[in-house]
Motif scaffolding. Sequence first.
Motif, PDB file in Angstrom:
ATOM      1  N   ASP A 143       1.087   4.138  -2.787  1.00 31.02           N
ATOM      2  CA  ASP A 143       0.842   5.546  -2.458  1.00 31.02           C
ATOM      3  C   ASP A 143       1.960   6.441  -2.986  1.00 31.02           C
ATOM      4  O   ASP A 143       1.709   7.566  -3.437  1.00 31.02           O
ATOM      5  CB  ASP A 143       0.720   5.718  -0.937  1.00 31.02           C
ATOM      6  CG  ASP A 143      -0.611   5.219  -0.401  1.00 31.02           C
ATOM      7  OD1 ASP A 143      -1.520   4.967  -1.213  1.00 31.02           O
ATOM      8  OD2 ASP A 143      -0.734   5.076   0.836  1.00 31.02           O
TER       9      ASP A 143
ATOM     10  N   GLY B  15      -0.193  15.281   0.071  1.00 30.20           N
ATOM     11  CA  GLY B  15       0.479  14.282   0.897  1.00 30.20           C
ATOM     12  C   GLY B  15       1.987  14.270   0.756  1.00 30.20           C
ATOM     13  O   GLY B  15       2.682  13.582   1.515  1.00 30.20           O
TER      14      GLY B  15
ATOM     15  N   THR C 209       0.830  -1.211   0.000  1.00 27.63           N
ATOM     16  CA  THR C 209       0.000   0.000   0.000  1.00 27.63           C
ATOM     17  C   THR C 209       0.860   1.254   0.000  1.00 27.63           C
ATOM     18  O   THR C 209       0.587   2.219  -0.728  1.00 27.63           O
ATOM     19  CB  THR C 209      -0.929   0.007   1.228  1.00 27.63           C
ATOM     20  OG1 THR C 209      -1.789  -1.130   1.169  1.00 27.63           O
ATOM     21  CG2 THR C 209      -1.766   1.274   1.268  1.00 27.63           C
ATOM     22  N   GLU C 210       1.926   1.228   0.805  1.00 20.58           N
ATOM     23  CA  GLU C 210       2.793   2.406   0.884  1.00 20.58           C
ATOM     24  C   GLU C 210       3.507   2.649  -0.441  1.00 20.58           C
ATOM     25  O   GLU C 210       3.638   3.792  -0.887  1.00 20.58           O
ATOM     26  CB  GLU C 210       3.806   2.243   2.015  1.00 20.58           C
ATOM     27  CG  GLU C 210       4.546   3.524   2.332  1.00 20.58           C
ATOM     28  CD  GLU C 210       5.138   3.537   3.725  1.00 20.58           C
ATOM     29  OE1 GLU C 210       5.660   4.593   4.118  1.00 20.58           O
ATOM     30  OE2 GLU C 210       5.080   2.505   4.417  1.00 20.58           O
TER      31      GLU C 210
ATOM     32  N   ALA D 169       1.466   6.771  -6.666  1.00 18.35           N
ATOM     33  CA  ALA D 169       0.285   7.594  -6.943  1.00 18.35           C
ATOM     34  C   ALA D 169       0.427   9.020  -6.420  1.00 18.35           C
ATOM     35  O   ALA D 169      -0.523   9.810  -6.499  1.00 18.35           O
ATOM     36  CB  ALA D 169      -0.951   6.945  -6.331  1.00 18.35           C
TER      37      ALA D 169
ATOM     38  N   ARG E 146      -1.815  20.110  -5.776  1.00 18.03           N
ATOM     39  CA  ARG E 146      -1.996  18.857  -6.509  1.00 18.03           C
ATOM     40  C   ARG E 146      -1.774  17.628  -5.637  1.00 18.03           C
ATOM     41  O   ARG E 146      -2.487  16.631  -5.760  1.00 18.03           O
ATOM     42  CB  ARG E 146      -1.014  18.794  -7.681  1.00 18.03           C
ATOM     43  CG  ARG E 146      -1.320  19.706  -8.840  1.00 18.03           C
ATOM     44  CD  ARG E 146      -0.390  19.349  -9.989  1.00 18.03           C
ATOM     45  NE  ARG E 146      -0.560  20.203 -11.145  1.00 18.03           N
ATOM     46  CZ  ARG E 146       0.052  19.992 -12.307  1.00 18.03           C
ATOM     47  NH1 ARG E 146       0.872  18.963 -12.441  1.00 18.03           N
ATOM     48  NH2 ARG E 146      -0.140  20.806 -13.320  1.00 18.03           N
ATOM     49  N   HIS E 147      -0.759  17.708  -4.771  1.00  8.93           N
ATOM     50  CA  HIS E 147      -0.346  16.521  -4.015  1.00  8.93           C
ATOM     51  C   HIS E 147      -0.102  16.893  -2.550  1.00  8.93           C
ATOM     52  O   HIS E 147       1.050  16.992  -2.106  1.00  8.93           O
ATOM     53  CB  HIS E 147       0.922  15.924  -4.631  1.00  8.93           C
ATOM     54  CG  HIS E 147       0.842  15.748  -6.120  1.00  8.93           C
ATOM     55  ND1 HIS E 147       0.006  14.824  -6.713  1.00  8.93           N
ATOM     56  CD2 HIS E 147       1.483  16.396  -7.128  1.00  8.93           C
ATOM     57  CE1 HIS E 147       0.145  14.897  -8.031  1.00  8.93           C
ATOM     58  NE2 HIS E 147       1.026  15.841  -8.306  1.00  8.93           N
TER      59      HIS E 147
ATOM     60  N   LYS F 242       0.583  10.051  -3.411  1.00 16.66           N
ATOM     61  CA  LYS F 242      -0.140  10.311  -2.174  1.00 16.66           C
ATOM     62  C   LYS F 242       0.829  10.491  -1.013  1.00 16.66           C
ATOM     63  O   LYS F 242       0.488  11.082   0.008  1.00 16.66           O
ATOM     64  CB  LYS F 242      -1.103   9.158  -1.871  1.00 16.66           C
ATOM     65  CG  LYS F 242      -2.232   9.016  -2.882  1.00 16.66           C
ATOM     66  CD  LYS F 242      -3.135   7.847  -2.524  1.00 16.66           C
ATOM     67  CE  LYS F 242      -4.264   7.686  -3.533  1.00 16.66           C
ATOM     68  NZ  LYS F 242      -5.127   6.524  -3.196  1.00 16.66           N
ATOM     69  N   LYS F 243       2.022   9.943  -1.173  1.00 16.19           N
ATOM     70  CA  LYS F 243       3.073  10.081  -0.172  1.00 16.19           C
ATOM     71  C   LYS F 243       4.390  10.341  -0.891  1.00 16.19           C
ATOM     72  O   LYS F 243       4.534  10.050  -2.075  1.00 16.19           O
ATOM     73  CB  LYS F 243       3.203   8.814   0.682  1.00 16.19           C
ATOM     74  CG  LYS F 243       2.061   8.566   1.639  1.00 16.19           C
ATOM     75  CD  LYS F 243       2.349   7.339   2.501  1.00 16.19           C
ATOM     76  CE  LYS F 243       1.233   7.090   3.497  1.00 16.19           C
ATOM     77  NZ  LYS F 243       1.505   5.895   4.336  1.00 16.19           N
TER      78      LYS F 243
END
Length: 312
Positions: free
Chosen positions: A84, A119, A80-81, A87, A116-117, A89-90
């Motif tokens: 992310d 995270g 998941t990380e 994507a 935009r991001h 997200k992180k």
Amino acid sequence: MDPRRLLIFDTVVKNHSIGAAARELGWTQPAVSQHLSALEKETGMQLLLRSSGGVTPTEAGTRLAVHAAQIAKTMKAATTEMEDIVALKKGRVRFTTFPSAAAVLLPPTLAEMTERHPGIALSFNEMEPPEAIAGIAANTIDVAMIFRYPDTKLDDEGRLEWTPILEDQVRLVLPKDHPLAQKEHLSLSDFAEDEWIAGCERCSANLMCAADAAGFTPRVRYSTDDSTVVQRLITHGTGIALMSDVSLESAPNHDVVVRTVDGVPSRTIGIVNRPGAMKIPAISEFAGILCHQAAHHGSAISPCSGPASPLT
């Protein structure tokens, strides 16, 4: 023990069935059975009791299932990380640039990247090119925007990548009442008798090189790399200076005259990073936004469209 077999074992225990586990994994039942047999051989113990109603873990299997579940949970979290990060997200971007570029290009770049991001963790420390190069090489900075003149060498070993993005024209800045302020065509040699205000070490070297090519040695009266101070000194008649378009934009002053002079080389603004850094999603995205913002200033060099080259 093979961690892949532990993940298969975890799936079998949770489904209470080899067939159901095989369907969940997208494997054939014989393939799952082979891995279970190999795991039992590795541990030297019977891990599952098989019956027509499914499978039940033995005492050893029950204990191993606890560890297998933890490994499965960790693997899922890791997956998941990583997803992310891909994507956006992180992630993390540690950025640096020199003062005038920070004033002109940094605020809109940070604002767009954050919008935009949200995270992505962004950090910024202002540095002149040599310090920025050292930070990149030491892995305390991810990406730096620096400037260089035609003869500037910042990394003799070619350990870093350089992507030029902007031609930053260098102009002559005069007080309004200078005798040559309104002359139609100017050359640097016209100002051999003037007193000069020099900038940072690299900018001073560019002034000396250009003046030498024009046949004189400039009389440098003051030195400062603060664009506001340079122009204030000029407005008070204490000297003249060479300043780039980005430097002028960073500290607008309508009380000076800005002229184009033959024989003064422009400087190139570009991005420096370690080889491979642009494959990291957050860094690549940040650099792309930075290039997009730079395209609104000066003469853009096909922003970030070409491959990076070794910095030499």
